[in-house]
Design a protein around this motif. Structure first.
Motif, PDB file in Angstrom:
ATOM      1  N   PRO A 168       0.803  -1.232   0.000  1.00 57.06           N
ATOM      2  CA  PRO A 168       0.000   0.000   0.000  1.00 57.06           C
ATOM      3  C   PRO A 168       0.834   1.281   0.000  1.00 57.06           C
ATOM      4  N   ALA A 169       1.910   1.302   0.763  1.00 62.42           N
ATOM      5  CA  ALA A 169       2.735   2.514   0.850  1.00 62.42           C
ATOM      6  C   ALA A 169       3.500   2.797  -0.435  1.00 62.42           C
ATOM      7  N   ASN A 170       3.579   1.799  -1.330  1.00 59.54           N
ATOM      8  CA  ASN A 170       4.316   1.956  -2.594  1.00 59.54           C
ATOM      9  C   ASN A 170       3.384   1.921  -3.801  1.00 59.54           C
ATOM     10  N   LEU A 171       2.101   2.143  -3.571  1.00 55.21           N
ATOM     11  CA  LEU A 171       1.120   2.026  -4.644  1.00 55.21           C
ATOM     12  C   LEU A 171       1.464   2.888  -5.852  1.00 55.21           C
ATOM     13  N   ALA A 172       1.760   4.166  -5.626  1.00 51.22           N
ATOM     14  CA  ALA A 172       2.008   5.090  -6.733  1.00 51.22           C
ATOM     15  C   ALA A 172       3.278   4.754  -7.502  1.00 51.22           C
ATOM     16  N   VAL A 173       4.189   4.030  -6.868  1.00 54.29           N
ATOM     17  CA  VAL A 173       5.428   3.608  -7.535  1.00 54.29           C
ATOM     18  C   VAL A 173       5.210   2.301  -8.290  1.00 54.29           C
ATOM     19  N   SER A 174       4.418   1.416  -7.724  1.00 55.14           N
ATOM     20  CA  SER A 174       4.209   0.087  -8.306  1.00 55.14           C
ATOM     21  C   SER A 174       3.231   0.092  -9.478  1.00 55.14           C
ATOM     22  N   ARG A 178      -5.929   3.792   4.651  1.00 55.01           N
ATOM     23  CA  ARG A 178      -5.326   5.113   4.855  1.00 55.01           C
ATOM     24  C   ARG A 178      -4.094   5.279   3.966  1.00 55.01           C
ATOM     25  N   LEU A 179      -3.279   4.252   3.885  1.00 57.31           N
ATOM     26  CA  LEU A 179      -2.083   4.306   3.033  1.00 57.31           C
ATOM     27  C   LEU A 179      -2.470   4.425   1.564  1.00 57.31           C
ATOM     28  N   TYR A 180      -3.493   3.675   1.162  1.00 54.94           N
ATOM     29  CA  TYR A 180      -3.966   3.759  -0.229  1.00 54.94           C
ATOM     30  C   TYR A 180      -4.429   5.183  -0.548  1.00 54.94           C
ATOM     31  N   LEU A 181      -5.243   5.744   0.325  1.00 55.13           N
ATOM     32  CA  LEU A 181      -5.783   7.085   0.081  1.00 55.13           C
ATOM     33  C   LEU A 181      -4.683   8.139   0.044  1.00 55.13           C
ATOM     34  N   GLU A 182      -3.689   7.982   0.868  1.00 58.20           N
ATOM     35  CA  GLU A 182      -2.559   8.911   0.873  1.00 58.20           C
ATOM     36  C   GLU A 182      -1.851   8.907  -0.477  1.00 58.20           C
ATOM     37  N   GLN A 183      -1.696   7.709  -1.037  1.00 61.78           N
ATOM     38  CA  GLN A 183      -1.056   7.575  -2.345  1.00 61.78           C
ATOM     39  C   GLN A 183      -1.945   8.125  -3.463  1.00 61.78           C
ATOM     40  N   LEU A 184      -3.251   7.910  -3.337  1.00 62.95           N
ATOM     41  CA  LEU A 184      -4.196   8.313  -4.382  1.00 62.95           C
ATOM     42  C   LEU A 184      -4.436   9.815  -4.407  1.00 62.95           C
ATOM     43  N   ALA A 185      -4.181  10.490  -3.299  1.00 65.86           N
ATOM     44  CA  ALA A 185      -4.437  11.931  -3.214  1.00 65.86           C
ATOM     45  C   ALA A 185      -3.655  12.702  -4.269  1.00 65.86           C
ATOM     46  N   GLY A 186      -2.475  12.228  -4.614  1.00 70.03           N
ATOM     47  CA  GLY A 186      -1.650  12.920  -5.599  1.00 70.03           C
ATOM     48  C   GLY A 186      -1.976  12.564  -7.034  1.00 70.03           C
ATOM     49  N   SER A 187      -2.931  11.668  -7.237  1.00 75.06           N
ATOM     50  CA  SER A 187      -3.294  11.264  -8.588  1.00 75.06           C
ATOM     51  C   SER A 187      -4.372  12.190  -9.156  1.00 75.06           C
ATOM     52  N   SER A 188      -4.670  12.017 -10.428  1.00 77.09           N
ATOM     53  CA  SER A 188      -5.733  12.803 -11.072  1.00 77.09           C
ATOM     54  C   SER A 188      -6.957  11.940 -11.355  1.00 77.09           C
TER      55      SER A 188
END
Length: 360
Positions: free
Chosen positions: A253-259, A279-289
């Motif tokens: 989850p903490a590496n979602l945006a990288v993986s 929570r970790l997923y949402l944190e990563q998704l916040a920076g997405s479009s």
């Protein structure tokens, strides 16, 4: 029937070198099953994939398709079901609408264009637009000529060099718009163009491989959507029935945006059912479009997660849907999947998701 099924049938018929007819809805009035831009394919023996009506026009369209296959010339067909006499002497559809279609021959000699390129854009992207000549007084520009523009590349079929720049400019100008018909004049004669946006099929990321994710994957695949299922628990991925998913992958989850390349998705559903993981997923998704981010669970759970995320939660809140789905009284994994996917469909299409019935 989904465009995915139409594309699969196209690839099968193409591999058999079967000549085909592409039928495209170019105009409608009143109540009709499909709207401008809808497509279907027909073979010479009456088989077809895709629908432009509820099944009442397709048999008659097959006859017109045979004529187009024989002559090779594009043909316009109009069905006007607004007259009461149609119920007695016509097709008896009772739809009270008019639909006009353009029929074009596709064959191996011409590499099945323009549908080969249309299918590629719809299934793999990028977002593009197509302009097709539906009528013309210009002898150099015949009905059926087509140009596709995706902002980086374009392709032309039947468009002479002298007209390409004009059609390319028209297509680029409308690329973010809706299907439309426009008339133009180059000096050599007036011609009418149909513009249709080519929007890639929705790609949905499901974060969580629990049993309740299975009907989401199944129903989404029926819609022709491309689904990726990810989880940090290898056991859940191995035990789940996700054969219809495009990809199943193990992700921290903490590496979602990288993986995972989040830019390729239209929607994501967060459903690990574990507070810290979500929570970790949402944190990563916040920076997405990503336009639609859904979070399973009740309202208080959503508010707690947003509060825990602080400033990140405030930027995420406008896109975060939770509880997910339309209010249809869903009370099972299957009905929740239906409500959820209906909401995603509405959001991506810019609709409210309300009832179509007009209040009396």
């Amino acid at each position: 029937m989904s465009i995915c099924r139409t594309v699969n049938a196209f690839e099968r018929w193409k591999s058999e070198d079967q000549p085909l007819v592409l039928a495209t809805v170019i105009d409608t009035l009143g109540s009709t099953y499909s709207k401008t831009g809808q497509r279907m394919l027909l073979t010479g023996d009456g088989a077809y994939e895709g629908l432009v009506s509820g099944g009442c026009l397709e048999g008659d369209l097959a006859e017109h398709a045979r004529a187009v296959l024989y002559t090779g010339k594009a043909q316009t067909v109009t069905y006007d079901m607004r007259d009461e006499a149609d119920e007695l002497w016509g097709l008896g559809a009772g739809c009270k609408g008019l639909i006009r279609l353009l029929l074009q021959r596709l064959d191996a000699e011409h590499e099945y264009e323009p549908f080969s390129s249309i299918a590629m854009r719809l299934t793999h992207g990028p977002h593009a637009g197509s302009v097709t000549v539906i009528s013309s007084d210009d002898p150099a520009l015949l009905p059926g000529a087509c140009l596709i523009n995706d902002r980086t590349n374009n392709g032309c079929w039947g468009v002479p060099e002298t007209h390409r720049s004009a059609l390319d400019e028209i297509c680029a100008r409308h690329i973010t718009g809706e299907s439309s018909i426009n008339s133009h004049d180059t000096g050599a004669g007036e011609f009418t163009l149909l513009f249709v946006p080519l929007e890639p099929l929705p790609r949905v990321l499901v974060l969580g491989a629990g049993r309740d994710a299975e009907p989401i994957v199944t129903l989404a695949s029926q819609l022709g959507w491309q689904v990726v299922v990810a989880d940090h628990r290898a056991g859940s991925l191995e035990q789940g029935a996700f054969d219809e998913a495009r990809t199943v992958c193990l992700v921290e989850p903490a590496n979602l945006a990288v993986s995972i390349d989040l830019t390729q998705f239209s929607a994501v559903i967060v459903m690990s059912h574990h507070l810290d993981t979500d929570r970790l997923y949402l944190e990563q998704l916040a920076g997405s479009s990503i336009e639609y981010i859904g979070l399973l669970g009740p309202t208080h759970r959503r508010e707690r997660l947003l509060a825990d995320l602080g400033k990140t939660g405030k930027t995420l809140a406008p896109r975060l849907h939770g509880p997910v789905g339309l209010d249809i009284g869903a009370n099972s994994p299957e009905s929740i999947a239906l409500a959820l996917l209906a909401e995603i469909h509405a959001v991506l299409c810019g609709h409210s998701g309300g009832s179509l019935t007009v209040a009396k």
